[in-house]
Design a protein around this motif. Structure first.
Motif, PDB file in Angstrom:
ATOM      1  N   ARG A 245     -20.021   1.273  45.071  1.00 12.52           N
ATOM      2  CA  ARG A 245     -18.828   0.719  45.705  1.00 12.52           C
ATOM      3  C   ARG A 245     -19.176  -0.264  46.819  1.00 12.52           C
ATOM      4  O   ARG A 245     -18.391  -1.157  47.127  1.00 12.52           O
ATOM      5  CB  ARG A 245     -17.872   1.814  46.179  1.00 12.52           C
ATOM      6  N   VAL A 246     -20.353  -0.130  47.400  1.00 14.55           N
ATOM      7  CA  VAL A 246     -20.798  -1.103  48.394  1.00 14.55           C
ATOM      8  C   VAL A 246     -21.155  -2.422  47.706  1.00 14.55           C
ATOM      9  O   VAL A 246     -20.746  -3.496  48.131  1.00 14.55           O
ATOM     10  CB  VAL A 246     -22.008  -0.559  49.187  1.00 14.55           C
ATOM     11  N   LYS A 247     -21.902  -2.319  46.606  1.00 17.22           N
ATOM     12  CA  LYS A 247     -22.252  -3.530  45.851  1.00 17.22           C
ATOM     13  C   LYS A 247     -20.994  -4.271  45.395  1.00 17.22           C
ATOM     14  O   LYS A 247     -20.886  -5.481  45.531  1.00 17.22           O
ATOM     15  CB  LYS A 247     -23.063  -3.151  44.613  1.00 17.22           C
ATOM     16  N   LEU A 248     -20.042  -3.518  44.858  1.00 17.61           N
ATOM     17  CA  LEU A 248     -18.816  -4.119  44.346  1.00 17.61           C
ATOM     18  C   LEU A 248     -18.048  -4.843  45.440  1.00 17.61           C
ATOM     19  O   LEU A 248     -17.590  -5.968  45.267  1.00 17.61           O
ATOM     20  CB  LEU A 248     -17.919  -3.028  43.769  1.00 17.61           C
ATOM     21  N   GLN A 249     -17.931  -4.158  46.594  1.00 22.11           N
ATOM     22  CA  GLN A 249     -17.179  -4.789  47.687  1.00 22.11           C
ATOM     23  C   GLN A 249     -17.861  -6.054  48.175  1.00 22.11           C
ATOM     24  O   GLN A 249     -17.198  -7.027  48.498  1.00 22.11           O
ATOM     25  CB  GLN A 249     -16.999  -3.791  48.835  1.00 22.11           C
TER      26      GLN A 249
ATOM     27  N   GLU B   7     -31.372  -6.186  43.027  1.00 22.21           N
ATOM     28  CA  GLU B   7     -32.701  -5.656  43.347  1.00 22.21           C
ATOM     29  C   GLU B   7     -32.658  -4.437  44.253  1.00 22.21           C
ATOM     30  O   GLU B   7     -33.679  -3.815  44.504  1.00 22.21           O
ATOM     31  CB  GLU B   7     -33.539  -6.731  44.057  1.00 22.21           C
ATOM     32  N   VAL B   8     -31.499  -4.129  44.820  1.00 24.93           N
ATOM     33  CA  VAL B   8     -31.449  -3.044  45.800  1.00 24.93           C
ATOM     34  C   VAL B   8     -30.666  -1.846  45.281  1.00 24.93           C
ATOM     35  O   VAL B   8     -29.838  -1.971  44.382  1.00 24.93           O
ATOM     36  CB  VAL B   8     -30.828  -3.521  47.139  1.00 24.93           C
ATOM     37  N   ASP B   9     -30.959  -0.695  45.869  1.00 26.11           N
ATOM     38  CA  ASP B   9     -30.322   0.551  45.478  1.00 26.11           C
ATOM     39  C   ASP B   9     -29.201   0.854  46.477  1.00 26.11           C
ATOM     40  O   ASP B   9     -29.372   1.647  47.386  1.00 26.11           O
ATOM     41  CB  ASP B   9     -31.404   1.653  45.471  1.00 26.11           C
ATOM     42  N   PHE B  10     -28.087   0.151  46.316  1.00 29.73           N
ATOM     43  CA  PHE B  10     -26.908   0.411  47.142  1.00 29.73           C
ATOM     44  C   PHE B  10     -25.920   1.189  46.281  1.00 29.73           C
ATOM     45  O   PHE B  10     -25.840   0.952  45.088  1.00 29.73           O
ATOM     46  CB  PHE B  10     -26.217  -0.905  47.566  1.00 29.73           C
TER      47      PHE B  10
ATOM     48  N   TYR C 109     -32.926  -3.785  53.309  1.00 28.92           N
ATOM     49  CA  TYR C 109     -32.674  -2.365  53.056  1.00 28.92           C
ATOM     50  C   TYR C 109     -32.861  -2.057  51.574  1.00 28.92           C
ATOM     51  O   TYR C 109     -32.201  -2.652  50.731  1.00 28.92           O
ATOM     52  CB  TYR C 109     -31.245  -1.985  53.457  1.00 28.92           C
ATOM     53  N   ALA C 110     -33.747  -1.103  51.276  1.00 25.22           N
ATOM     54  CA  ALA C 110     -33.985  -0.737  49.878  1.00 25.22           C
ATOM     55  C   ALA C 110     -32.810   0.072  49.334  1.00 25.22           C
ATOM     56  O   ALA C 110     -32.465  -0.027  48.171  1.00 25.22           O
ATOM     57  CB  ALA C 110     -35.276   0.055  49.756  1.00 25.22           C
TER      58      ALA C 110
ATOM     59  N   ASN D  42     -28.041   4.339  56.100  1.00 26.83           N
ATOM     60  CA  ASN D  42     -26.696   4.884  55.917  1.00 26.83           C
ATOM     61  C   ASN D  42     -25.747   4.327  56.970  1.00 26.83           C
ATOM     62  O   ASN D  42     -26.116   4.180  58.126  1.00 26.83           O
ATOM     63  CB  ASN D  42     -26.696   6.404  56.017  1.00 26.83           C
ATOM     64  N   GLY D  43     -24.529   4.028  56.554  1.00 27.30           N
ATOM     65  CA  GLY D  43     -23.546   3.532  57.516  1.00 27.30           C
ATOM     66  C   GLY D  43     -22.140   3.597  56.953  1.00 27.30           C
ATOM     67  O   GLY D  43     -21.940   4.001  55.810  1.00 27.30           O
TER      68      GLY D  43
END
Length: 803
Positions: free
Chosen positions: A213-217, A207-210, A563-564, A531-532
């Motif tokens: 590579r963040v989603k995968l990790q 549901e989020v726009d990450f 976080y969207a 962002n981070g």
RNA sequence: GCGGGUGUGGUGGAAUUGGCAGACACGUUGGAUUUAGGUUCCAAUGGGCGACCGUGCAGGUUCGAGUCCUGUCACCCGCACCA
């Protein structure tokens, strides 16, 4: 006039603050935009250029969105509990609160000197009791819902300091401070049951726009796997539960492995023929960190338990049991069935210890290597499973196990519960009381915040409990339940606690009734863009998603996800691509750069340095290029004396093109190419002549990156108000196109010339024009003379295939 | 060992996502202005005398590959050997 950046920057920083230019009002009619960057840990060395990169980038985005008419919330605060401050306090005998206060002062002035458009009225500090009251409040709610519990967990134990160490404090298995060996020891710890949220943390990533590579990790960290839990009997009567993702290979299980810490090992110890050997191996394993166990993976070690055998439940065969440190107590059940024919690690181990290797899926050669890529194979040597596909066998075996009551289908996660206790001083006290009559009792909400007591020394005690344990006045209290004598919990929370919900507090920082009001969170939530650093992907980002989901469940927040959108920046390295570090002496201090070149140059350079998502190395020389650009803009403005309000025809196209490019680039984190376009525009206007309308647009487009100089020149030109909050320029798509384009001409795929033609010219005319080019014609002749195929890419390229 | 990334001139990096590789800068060289320059302006700058060769390396797909596929090497980040 001279470009006196020092005076200009101080002037505008002061004016912005006086006019509260960047204040965000909750409940404005305008569309809201909540831009968030990870708040810093205020260390003693001050702000680092590594901070400046994401901060400047997000500031440019916040500034642009504000100019586009959105109500922007762009806040800043400090994540101030933590180990370095505590260690500094121990060493220098200064109270951590004083150290923190001083460090925050430094950080604040450094941040202000960079001209960030923060709403300073919303500043927060996690060590402020008004803040951590609510951190403790959330813990109490979790405790009430059964999500906070105590459990024995292995910790790093320094044998000399006699205290618990953070992983960071363990260097090569030794204590960072005293150099003594570190062992792993069991200690009772507060835990948070994040695993109860594992499935939701996984599912809601959709549901989020990450960034991918963040989603995968996160997905891999949560690590959902499906398989079966199976009960193996043993010759000593105890059952051994194992988890496997490959229940279909059960007939190929020729031995078992328990983690060295497994409870059955101690239970069986007296009956083992080689107890001494087993105990020695346990001690050896305890001396290794989990990470070290991994590194040593190539050479498998282990000890067979002599005097006990496991029994394979499908064929009744007795199989040996080993302990080995490649099996971890923290994953699954801490025990495995080993199928060396179809698992690499099991195969290596079996070869070394002489265990049987049985092929149960056809297709490989199990004498040579484990056959692991076997999803399409056919089952063999597997009794009633023979002839089935792997997929069929999985189903059939689970049915069989369930029917016989010796196993069941099971979903397992890599993710494990969060160890939430620290035996430290500088953290939020856990608001729990231990009463001899009532047991573990939570503090009453009206008694929050529970403050830290004053102590003489911040050093951990030598029995492994927190420094708070020595403060008897504080520890001895009354039970909130029965009023009798009781003792306080002396563990504190980890630094992650305060940062797990801080974005909510910015929405309503002064509320002393609730952690955030409904109005505020309904208006501002969720964070539109966070962002981070990538290093926070699996801990902070996951922890805060977990806490937010919990707050959603108890009705505090209205959205499932905090976080969207999430993006991530690359590291800033030193000159030549070497990591910046104190010991190398190549650390760049933003304050020095500001003093020498000004904040606008510093900001522009950190954006211009390269692809935001990749690592980039600092270059002292390249900073000068950005300073020159500031000078050029300044000099250009001095040439503008007219009061034109429309673009001149000769500059119109490039202006519209640049507005388009900068508008798009800022929102796709490509400030580097936006600046390249602005540099080109500036050069173009310098040599082509620039009117006031053109300069105005240039200043507005540059303002998100270099806000001080833009506001100064804006004022000098006599424009109203502040450039920083003026309306973002708009472009006309029709005016972004050149009338003529230069197209590449290839013969057989090789570049042979270019032609200038009218934009959007039809293919036939383009080909005619291409053939008419002298050089191209020569190559056509040379290659054979007959054109057999033509490829035209509109306004770009012509390729003539010649035979 | 596992997970996620990254490799392009002397340097930092561009490349509309399969279409002129090296935008924009830094540095260097030459020139102009200046008493002077961390000033300004102009020109040149991937390699090779050349046909040509060039995006870590080796193959492949395609009219066309930095971009896609296969293999491989190096480096960076994270880690809890994830059965």
């Amino acid at each position: 006039m001279k470009y006196d950046f020092t005076a200009i920057e101080a002037k505008w920083q002061k004016r912005w603050e006086e006019n509260k230019l960047f204040r965000s009002e909750t409940g404005d009619d305008k569309e809201k935009f909540y831009a968030l960057i990870e708040f810093p840990y205020p260390s003693g060395v001050g702000l680092h250029v590594g901070h400046a990169r994401p901060y400047t980038t997000m500031d440019s985005i916040a500034r642009k969105h504000r100019m586009q008419g959105q109500n922007v919330l762009f806040p800043m605060g400090y994540d101030a509990f933590g180990l370095p401050t505590e260690n500094y306090a121990i060493k220098n005998h200064i109270h951590p609160a004083v150290v923190t206060e001083n460090n925050i002062k430094t950080f604040r002035s450094q941040l202000q000197a960079l001209g960030y458009s923060f709403d300073w009225d919303r500043e927060i500090d996690t060590t402020d009791p008004k803040y951590f009251k609510w951190t403790q409040w959330i813990f109490l709610q979790m405790y009430k819902k059964g999500l906070a519990y105590k459990s024995k967990m292995p910790v790093n134990w320094c044998t000399s300091c006699k205290c618990v160490l953070a992983n960071e404090e363990v260097v090569d298995n030794a204590c960072e401070r005293c150099g003594s060996p570190v062992i792993r020891k069991e200690q009772s710890q507060w835990m948070l049951a994040i695993t109860k949220y594992a499935q939701r943390l996984l599912d809601d990533l959709d549901e989020v726009d990450f960034i991918e590579r963040v989603k995968l990790q996160q997905k891999n960290w949560i690590g959902r796997s499906t398989g079966a839990q199976v009960r193996f009997a043993s010759t000593l009567g105890d059952d051994i539960m194992i988890f496997t993702t490959r229940p279909d290979t059960l007939f190929g299980a020729t031995y078992m492995v328990l983690s060295p810490e497994h409870a059955l090992v101690s239970k069986w110890m007296e009956q083992l023929e080689n107890a001494g050997e087993v105990q020695a191996y346990q001690a050896e394993a305890a001396a290794k960190s989990d990470f070290e166990r991994t590194e040593l993976a190539k050479d498998k070690t282990g000890v067979m338990l002599k005097g006990v055998k496991g029994i394979n439940p499908v064929n009744g065969k007795e199989i040996p049991i080993f302990i080995s440190d490649y099996v971890l107590s923290t994953y699954g059940t801490g025990a495995i069935m080993a199928v060396p024919g179809h698992d690499d690690r099991d195969w290596d181990f079996a070869r070394k210890f002489g265990c049987d290797i049985i092929e149960v899926v056809q297709g490989g050669n199990v004498e040579e290597a484990a056959f692991t890529d076997c999803d399409t194979g056919v089952m063999v040597n597997s009794g009633f499973l023979n002839g089935m596909s792997v997929e069929e066998a999985k189903k059939a075996i689970i049915e069989f196990l369930t029917e016989k009551g010796i196993g069941e289908a099971k979903v397992n996660f890599k993710l494990r519960d969060w160890v939430f206790s620290r035996q430290r001083y500088w953290g939020e006290p856990i608001p729990i009381v231990h009463c001899p009559k009532c047991g573990t009792v939570p503090l009453k909400e009206e008694d929050l915040p529970l403050l830290l007591p004053e102590v003489e020394s911040y050093e951990p005690t030598d029995d492994g409990s927190s420094p708070l344990a020595k403060i008897t006045d504080w520890v001895n209290t009354t039970c909130p339940c029965c009023g009798g004598a009781a003792k306080r919990e002396t563990d504190t929370m980890p630094q992650w606690a305060g940062s797990s919900w801080y974005f909510l507090r910015y929405m309503d920082p002064d509320n002393d009734q609730e952690l955030v009001s409904k109005d505020a969170v309904n208006y501002w939530g969720p964070v539109d863009w966070y962002n981070g650093g990538m290093e926070h992907t699996t801990l902070h980002l996951l922890y805060s998603r977990f806490w937010h989901k919990f707050l959603y469940d108890i009705g505090v927040v209205p959205t499932k996800e905090p976080y969207a959108k999430r993006t991530s920046h690359g590291m800033i390295l030193g000159e030549g691509g070497i990591k910046m570090s104190k010991s190398r002496g190549n650390v760049i201090n933003p304050t020095d750069v500001i003093a020498e070149y000004g904040a606008d140059t510093m900001r522009t350079y950190i954006i211009f340095i390269g692809d935001f998502e990749k690592a980039a190395s600092w270059s002292k020389d390249a900073v000068k290029g950005c300073k020159r650009f500031m000078d050029k803009v300044w000099n250009l403005a001095e040439t503008v004396k007219d009061h034109e309000t429309t673009y001149s025809p000769k500059n119109e196209t490039i202006i519209h093109k640049t507005i388009k490019k900068v508008s798009q680039d800022i929102d796709s984190l490509k400030g580097n190419t936006a600046l390249a376009a602005l540099m080109s525009l500036c050069t173009h206007l310098s040599s082509n002549g620039c009117n006031q309308a053109e300069l105005k647009t240039l200043l507005q487009l540059l303002s998100p990156f270099a806000p001080h100089i833009c506001d100064e020149l804006w004022e000098q030109q006599g424009f109203e108000g502040f450039c920083s909050v003026s309306s973002w320029p708009v472009y006309d798509e029709a005016k972004c196109k050149d009338a003529e384009v230069e197209m590449a001409v290839q013969v057989n795929g090789k570049l042979r010339g270019t032609v200038k033609v009218a934009a959007d010219l039809d293919n036939e005319s383009v080909i005619e024009a291409a053939k008419a080019d002298e050089k191209v014609a020569r190559f056509i002749e040379k290659t054979g003379g007959t054109i057999i195929k033509t490829i035209v890419v509109k306004n770009k390229l012509v390729n003539l295939i010649v035979k």
